[in-house]
Write an enzyme that holds these catalytic residues in place. Structure first.
Site: not given
Length: 499
Positions: A254-256, A264
């Site tokens: 995930s983004k974390r 990106e």
């Protein structure tokens, strides 16, 4: 049997690592078996689908060089390939299930369903869901109410007893008890749009999909899909649920953990070859040693038997390593063109680039290429050659355990060594020799001062580049020129004395 597989994303967000992995596995499985790779757009969630997400999907596949055989703009006889354009078909098929007695109309209003959910939560029931209130309605009465315009959904009749199972290529026989499946789920919404499950099953069957390769998070939906296949009297495709993609902490990626969207990575200067290589090895391996594969390699070697059951870990550092290797494999002139484009975009080189801009990159290229992890690294590595970076953060120039005065003194020693150095070389072999001789001089001087080599070099590096991350010191001096190097060094030395 001819292999037909599909990638069926929902255009509700950017393409991420997990989704791209699914696309690549399907694509390479089709290519390895001489089959067909179909792209289908599952946009039944009209409230969340966006044109931006759809454009990102097409752009991502195009950038990776993943060509679909059938899909939007490539009709293979099974279109349309966008679900919102197939709405009449879903209504027709849902009505067929009603006629067969395997589905029914439900007229329960949202207010009643919400009240039911709250009641079930308060009572602590194990499965929160529909209570089959309309399952026993007389079909003729239900049809009459629907014909009068009364709002309703269509629900699938889930068997009240027994178990629904299916065979997964990786996981073997799996399933769940029917009482544990969501009670009579909605398959056609009141607005006439199908739910994911109905549209997915109908499209997979009518498009002749033979193998469904999707993430293991869809395993709980498997029994419901099997029930739909049985309700229609259709043969099941072969299922292969892919291992999850995790971060190094063992949690779902995930983004974390860092960047997850393909866009990106594109903006950050990663190459498609590196991402394809790295992502396809998430849960698939050819043997215990080989790491580098081209698209053609994967297209020839990919088999489902080599997919691992256990979760795959996405390693950002390994991707950096892959990317650096692929950067150094690029044809030099093509790589220079890409690097110059980044320098222009970042405002470091002029637009259009001048002869001087090209000359600076040409001189720095042999050193820069060996240190690039991503293409965008070129800007911080070479900025000091294009423009005077100023003093930067003076504190970064002070070696650990020293104060300003001591840092100024050690910088002065480094400048004295440079001032006495032989003239800058002009040939590649002479450059290597000059750099080596300077390092030996600095190392001997550091030993005499009782400090580490890095402490002697740190203030000088910051003086030249105003950056803790830069090219190696002595190539940087050669590229910048001795006069400018000494001038920047003296400027920092004065600033340290006055700080």
């Amino acid at each position: 049997m001819s292999v037909r597989v599909r990638y069926a994303p929902s255009p509700t967000g950017l393409q991420h690592i997990g989704g791209i992995r699914t696309a690549l596995f399907n694509y390479f499985f089709a290519r390895a078996n001489g089959g067909q790779f179909i792209l289908r757009i599952e946009d039944t969630d009209q409230t969340r689908s966006t044109p931006e997400a759809l454009e990102d999907l097409y752009s991502s596949l195009n950038w990776l060089g993943i060509d679909y055989d059938e899909g939007p703009g490539k009709d293979g006889g099974c279109g349309p390939y966008i679900q919102s354009e197939r709405q009449a078909l879903y209504r027709e098929m849902a009505d067929k299930l009603i006629g067969d007695g395997t589905a029914y109309r439900c007229f329960c209003r949202p207010e009643r369903l919400e009240q039911l959910r709250e009641q079930q939560k308060a009572e602590g029931v194990s499965i929160i869901g529909y209570d089959r209130n309309c399952r026993g309605l007389n079909p003729d009465e239900a049809a009459s109410r629907a014909a009068s315009g009364e709002a309703h959904v269509i629900r699938l009749k889930v068997p009240l007893e027994g178990k629904t199972e299916f065979t997964d290529i990786l996981l073997g026989r799996t399933g769940r008890k029917n009482k544990d499946i969501s009670p009579d789920p909605v398959i056609l919404k009141a607005d006439g749009f199908p739910t994911y499950h109905l549209a997915n099953v109908i499209d997979d069957h009518l498009m002749g999909i033979t193998h469904i390769l999707r993430a293991q998070e869809w395993i709980p939906s498997g029994p419901l899909h099997v029930l739909l296949y049985r309700a229609f009297g259709w043969e099941l495709p072969q299922y292969c649920h892919l291992p999850m993609v995790m971060g190094k902490d063992g949690q779902k990626l995930s983004k974390r953990h860092g960047a997850t969207a393909l866009s990106e990575f594109r903006r950050a200067g990663y190459l498609p070859e590196a991402l394809i290589n790295s992502i396809t090895l998430l849960g698939w391996s050819y043997d215990d040693s080989r790491e580098f594969f081209t698209k053609d390699d994967f297209s020839a070697l990919f088999t489902l038997e080599r997919i691992n059951k256990s979760p795959a870990v996405f390693d950002y550092n390994k991707l950096d390593w892959f990317n650096g290797q692929y950067i150094r494999l690029k044809e030099p002139e093509a790589l220079k063109a890409e690097l110059m484009a980044i320098l222009v975009k970042d405002g470091i080189a002029a637009n259009p680039p001048s002869q001087k801009d090209y000359a600076i990159l040409e001189g720095a290229f042999p050193v820069v290429r060996e240190r690039l992890k991503t293409l965008t690294d070129v800007s911080p590595l070479t900025r000091f050659l294009y423009t005077d970076p100023g003093l930067g953060t003076i504190g970064d120039a002070i070696p650990k355990g020293m104060n300003n005065t001591e840092a100024a003194a050690i910088l002065g020693t480094a400048l004295e060594l440079l001032a006495k150095a032989p003239p800058l070389p002009s040939t590649p072999d002479a450059c290597v020799s000059w750099d080596k001789d300077r390092e030996e001089e600095f190392r001997g001087t550091a030993a005499g001062l009782g400090c580490k080599l890095g402490a002697l070099m740190q203030p000088l590096r910051l003086a030249l580049t105003a950056n803790k991350v830069s090219l190696p010191l002595f190539p940087a001096i050669r590229l910048l020129g001795m006069k400018e190097s000494l001038a920047r060094g003296r400027r920092l030395m004065d600033a340290l004395k006055q700080a």
